[in-house]
Structure formats: structure tokens, C-alpha cells
Design an enzyme around this catalytic site. Sequence first.
Site, PDB file in Angstrom:
ATOM      1  N   HIS A 157      43.894 -91.670  23.550  1.00  0.00           N
ATOM      2  CA  HIS A 157      43.556 -91.900  24.961  1.00  0.00           C
ATOM      3  C   HIS A 157      42.045 -92.021  25.095  1.00  0.00           C
ATOM      4  O   HIS A 157      41.517 -93.015  25.576  1.00  0.00           O
ATOM      5  CB  HIS A 157      44.078 -90.770  25.840  1.00  0.00           C
ATOM      6  CG  HIS A 157      43.362 -90.653  27.150  1.00  0.00           C
ATOM      7  ND1 HIS A 157      43.393 -91.668  28.092  1.00  0.00           N
ATOM      8  CD2 HIS A 157      42.557 -89.686  27.650  1.00  0.00           C
ATOM      9  CE1 HIS A 157      42.649 -91.305  29.130  1.00  0.00           C
ATOM     10  NE2 HIS A 157      42.129 -90.126  28.882  1.00  0.00           N
TER      11      HIS A 157
ATOM     12  N   TYR B  70      51.593 -85.159  20.843  1.00  0.00           N
ATOM     13  CA  TYR B  70      52.651 -85.539  21.774  1.00  0.00           C
ATOM     14  C   TYR B  70      53.436 -86.803  21.382  1.00  0.00           C
ATOM     15  O   TYR B  70      54.393 -87.139  22.061  1.00  0.00           O
ATOM     16  CB  TYR B  70      52.074 -85.720  23.187  1.00  0.00           C
ATOM     17  CG  TYR B  70      50.855 -86.608  23.282  1.00  0.00           C
ATOM     18  CD1 TYR B  70      50.991 -87.995  23.288  1.00  0.00           C
ATOM     19  CD2 TYR B  70      49.573 -86.078  23.360  1.00  0.00           C
ATOM     20  CE1 TYR B  70      49.881 -88.827  23.344  1.00  0.00           C
ATOM     21  CE2 TYR B  70      48.457 -86.898  23.430  1.00  0.00           C
ATOM     22  CZ  TYR B  70      48.612 -88.259  23.426  1.00  0.00           C
ATOM     23  OH  TYR B  70      47.509 -89.077  23.495  1.00  0.00           O
TER      24      TYR B  70
ATOM     25  N   ARG C  70      49.220 -98.449  23.710  1.00  0.00           N
ATOM     26  CA  ARG C  70      47.930 -97.851  23.352  1.00  0.00           C
ATOM     27  C   ARG C  70      48.008 -97.367  21.912  1.00  0.00           C
ATOM     28  O   ARG C  70      48.542 -96.306  21.636  1.00  0.00           O
ATOM     29  CB  ARG C  70      47.641 -96.677  24.302  1.00  0.00           C
ATOM     30  CG  ARG C  70      46.187 -96.220  24.291  1.00  0.00           C
ATOM     31  CD  ARG C  70      46.051 -94.880  24.981  1.00  0.00           C
ATOM     32  NE  ARG C  70      46.470 -93.808  24.101  1.00  0.00           N
ATOM     33  CZ  ARG C  70      47.035 -92.663  24.508  1.00  0.00           C
ATOM     34  NH1 ARG C  70      47.251 -92.452  25.781  1.00  0.00           N
ATOM     35  NH2 ARG C  70      47.378 -91.735  23.630  1.00  0.00           N
TER      36      ARG C  70
END
Lengths: 391, 327
Positions: A291, A300, A287
Amino acid sequence: MPTKSTSNPTKATRPRRPAEVDISDTEQRPMGRKKIDLGEIDDLSILNEHGEVDGSLDPNLPDEELKKVHRAMVLTRKLDIRMLNMQRQGEMGTFAPGLGQEATQIGQVYALEQKDWFSPSYRSFGAQVWRGWPIEQLLLLWAGYFEGFGPPEGVNDMPFSIVIGSHVLPATGIAMGIRARGDDAVVVTNFGDGALSQGAVAEAFNFAAVYAAPVIFLLENNGWAISIPTEKQCTIRELARRGTGFGIPSIRVDGNDILAMIVANQEAVQRGRRGEGPTLIEAVTYRMSVHTTADDPKVYRKDDEVEQWKAKCPIVRFEKYLKNKGVLGDADFERIADECEKEVLTAREVFRKRAKAKPREVFDFMYEQLPPELQEQKREYFAKLDRKGVE
Amino acid sequence: MPQLNMVQSLNLALDQNMAADDRVCIMGEDIGVNGGVFRVTQNLLDKYGEKRVMDTPLAECGIVGTAVGMAVYGMRPVAEIQFSGFTMQAFDQIEQNMARLRNRSRNRYPISMVMRAPYGGGIRAVEHHSESREAYWAHTPGLKVVIPSGPRNARALLHASINDPDPVVFYEPKAVYRAFREEVPDEAESMEIGKAEVVREGSDITMIAYGAMMRPTMEAAEDLADLHSIDAEVIDLLTISPMDTETIVESVAKTGRCVIVHEGPRTCGIAAEIIARINEHAFEYLTAPVKRITGYDIHFPYFQVEQHYLPDPDTIVESVKEVVGWE
């Protein structure tokens, strides 16, 4: 297997399932400790990140097919970038970009025909466009206009369900229906590495295996479930192993390799049509983007991880392949990129004309016939809209 | 007309619908070879084969979720959950898909399916086998909730549920399964979903109940007439959702009083909803506050004491006397 005596005289004559399978395991077991063969899982890569191809595995698609696939991947990326742009400018709601997953997207639906079914998760607009969803409709959907949700006429697709993994059981049920009716259609349903932790997905694997349902579980392992990396989601690295435990033939594929995706997809579709049941395809991809537009991945994950994956871009390597093959050249790539961009912008114009909220339709899809209590609530709601001067 | 108990009448409804429509299939745990733990699906595997009588893996969420998919594909699945206490395992698929897919797909995929489950107490069972949580599904938009009370209406309502274009939660009062027999006509019979039935006419008070609570309620009504000169009207709700407000309001407007009986917990239960509707539509006719005779807001007690938890005729009689004597 001896049957116990029973008060019901018809019982002994009833069919048993699974038919004639002796599970009593009465054979004397040899003592000792031995390895159990749990089945092998193929790991498939045909076109690497440098654009080099394994000629023995190349499906050698006709040029026209290669062009079609290439265009779909470019269109997916252009749409992705445009949607993010529209979201940042306030024209779009929260949405889930699929940047970097273009090969996974197009490869998973490549071998489907019109009679087949597709039940996607929400990060699937590239595949949805391939299946026949107009771009403007997907823009409407992500901009909060509910009319975007209705599957287009003649397209056997499910609208996506937001709760992770919740669509996989119904997708399996469609395949069970196909099997029960003796039809030869297949179902593709996709989900991410996070969904693999959901009990409902495990139940779907088991039902599909038990009923030999023609469903292809397309596991998009894109490394992240919002902020949780795959290695924190589960302890196995090859997620395809989750399939073999249920008795489902499973394969691990480079999800950024469109040729490998197409080959795996074709094989799984053929298995399903032959009545050989489900397949699990783990597409290993990444990805590249957020998100959703409400997410900040800098919290993160490190930028250099993203940079490493940039080098594995599915479109760049496919273009090298097409160029080496003499199917398309640099000028073509530029032209196609422009055409795709124009297609997206044209769709955006249609979207803008159609983007009109319809507050009076919210009771229209609840039941075949609205029960009296809901008719009353609808009157009350309409009166509220009237008071507020809302059409 | 044959005399059938509820297990037999439900079997008849399944059998006749499977014979009439090859889209109808049944699925669930132990429903095939075993004929269901209560034998509701007995002999159907022999008649219709494994493709339409599906013994499933032991997974309630899987049963409901895949039944939804089969409904999308145009079949009419009747999914059995072995006990209503196990529907909690399926909450995910009931809420996410069974109730929502018609709306999510904007009418493209109406979910014409039935989820059957035996519910309620009184059979001396272990934990999770005696619940009465129909209020969950009445609270869930997109579903219908049907609860029959006897063999004849069970057969007719299951027929209607199978043929309904929307998803139906069909709760069967297992305490009634073999409690009594009724004449059930051979030919297929249907009842309209969403209609309550006045099963006893009266003028002093309206008593509303459904499912297994119809028996103690009717017994109480007879006692009230015989021993206390109270002439009660009794309504069998039959459909919990959509609720037949009209029949309730009409009756309460006539009697001016009402009690409601159900087994499920009191707070946010079906009785609370009925009282709200009486408040909205019949407040001016009331001569006394409406009273609830329900289960308590506790976990269903273990079976040596369950008889004290369940509403019984004596308690119902006392409650009615209180309401009638209210000043």
C-alpha cells in the site's frame, strides 16, 4: 402541476428546475410486481493477458501513439521500482507504489488535452508524468520537499489530497464550473475501491449527475484498501454499479488492458465534451506492491494471489500485442527499458541537486497577504531558525 | 438612503456583486426558486439564471466541496449552508480543501469563495439550528471568519468577503436578520476584513462582542452609563479571524479592564483567544482580571429555555460591575 396560492405574487412566474419535469407521479399504477430496468453496464476487454486482441474492438491507434503509450508505461514502472529503491535506502519518504497499474494510469489520461483537468489521488505518478509533471518534481514531493506539490506551469492539474476521496468533490466542482461557463474541457479524477465507501464521493457522483458536469470518475479497483479487500469494502462485485444508481453511465474495464482503458477514456471524454455529463469507469486492476512503503502485505494477503496477477501484467501483454503487430520488437523493448531507466536516473540527479529543504517558506502560501498575527508568528519562527543556525 | 434589514442588505450585496462580476455565483439548498429559507437570496434566480444561482442537492459537504472546485476554475462561489449547525457535515471539505488548497498548490489555486451561514440562538428553533461555533473556523489555518452585527456592516463585509482572495466563513447572526433596519447606501460599500470597530468610546472598561451579542452588549453599556456611572468602551470585532489585536490592545491599554461577550461555548472560545492576546500585549495595563460572558460548555438548550442560556444585558452589567469593582 398546480401551484399553491402564495403571498408572494412573483412566485408563479419563476423558472422551475428541473424544467417542466413532472414528478408528481399521478398516473394510476398498475398493480403487481415487475422487474425494473436499472440500465446495463458494459464490461470491456480488448487485449487479454495472453496478448490476444479482439480485432473488432481494437482502436487501431497509429504506431507512433502506440509507441508513446508503451514508453509511458515502461517509464512508470521504472520510476516505481527506482522510487521504492530510493525509499529503502532512506532517500525518499513514505510513498505509494503503483506497480501493476501502469495501464490504468496511462489509459485514464490518454485522451486528455492541455485544456483538460486531472485531479489524482496519491497513487498516480505515472499519469502525472504523462500530464507534464517532471519526474524530479515528483521525487522531491515524495522525499518531503514541499516544492514538489505546485502544479507545473501550463498543467491544469490538482495536487493530490491525502485524505481518501476528499479530492473528488472539488474535481466535480471544476467540471461544474466548466459546464456553467459553457467551456468544452473535461476533468478526470481517480480514486480507489476504498474511496467508494466515503460519503463525499457519493455526494460528488450525485452533484456531477445533477449538473451534467463533464467529469470522469476513474475508479481504480485494485483489490485492496491497505488490508481490506474489496469484498469486505462493499457487497457488490461490479463497483461500476455504484455509478448507474446515480444516473451516471458506467463501464467496467480490464484495467490491465491499455487498449480497453484508452477506448473507455476516449468515449467518456467525448461524452463530457458533448455536454452529456459524467462517466464512471471502473478499472479492474491489482495493487501488486505494498500500500505504501510503511506497509507489509504479507500480514493480510497470500503470495499466490499476487502471483496470479503477475500473469496479467499490463506491460507484458501490450508488448506481445506490439510485437504481433510489428510495431516494436524485443530489441526495441530492451532499448526502451534502458532509455526509461536512464531518464529516471537523470531525473534523480536533478532531484539530488534540488533537494534542499526550505524551512523559511512555510508561511508563504497561507493567504494572499499575511495577517498581522501571522507576521508576528513568522518573526518568532524565523528567530527560532536563526538561533538554531538554520538557513 | 433606503432603510434595510440585514436580510435585505445581504441580498443587496449578493445582487450588486453578481451584477458587477459574472464569476460570482451562489449555491445552496433552497436558495433559488425559494429564495433561501430566510429569503437572503430572493429574486436572484430570476435575475441571474440557473447557471449562477444553483439550487443544490441536499448535501452540505457536496456544496462546499464543489464550490471549492468552482473557485479553482476561476469562479467566485458564495455557498450558503442553511444553518451553521449543518456546517459540521461540510467539515471535511472546509478543512481538507477550502482552507488548504492555496497552500497545497503553493498559491496556484487560491480559493476565493465565501461560505455563508446563519448562526446563533434566539429564534426558537429545533436542535442544530442555534449553534455558535465560529471558534472551529478561527482555529483552522487558511480561513478568514467574518461576523457582521447590523445591516450596513453586513452588506459591506459580504462585499469584501466576496472580493477577498482567500476563503471566508461568513456567519450571519440570524437573530438580527429582521430585528432592525439601518440606512444602507445604494452604491456598493466595502469594509476592510480584519478590522474591529470601536462603536462606543469610553474610559472605564472595554467590552468586546460581535454578531448578535452586540445588541445586549450595547444595551448593557448604556445601562452602565445611565445607572452605574460606568463609562464603557465597546468594540465590535466584526472579523473573528484574522483578529484585530491592535484595536483590542489599544482600548484595554486605555481602560485597564475588559469583558468579552459571545454566545458560543466558553472553553477554547473566541474570548479565550482575546484574553491570551491581552495577556501577551497589554498585561501591564490591566487593573482587573478579564471576564468572559459566554455560552456554557453544554449543547445549546432547547428553545423553551434558550433565553436563559444566552448572555443578556443584566448578566453583562453585573459582570462589568464585578470587574470594575475588583480589588
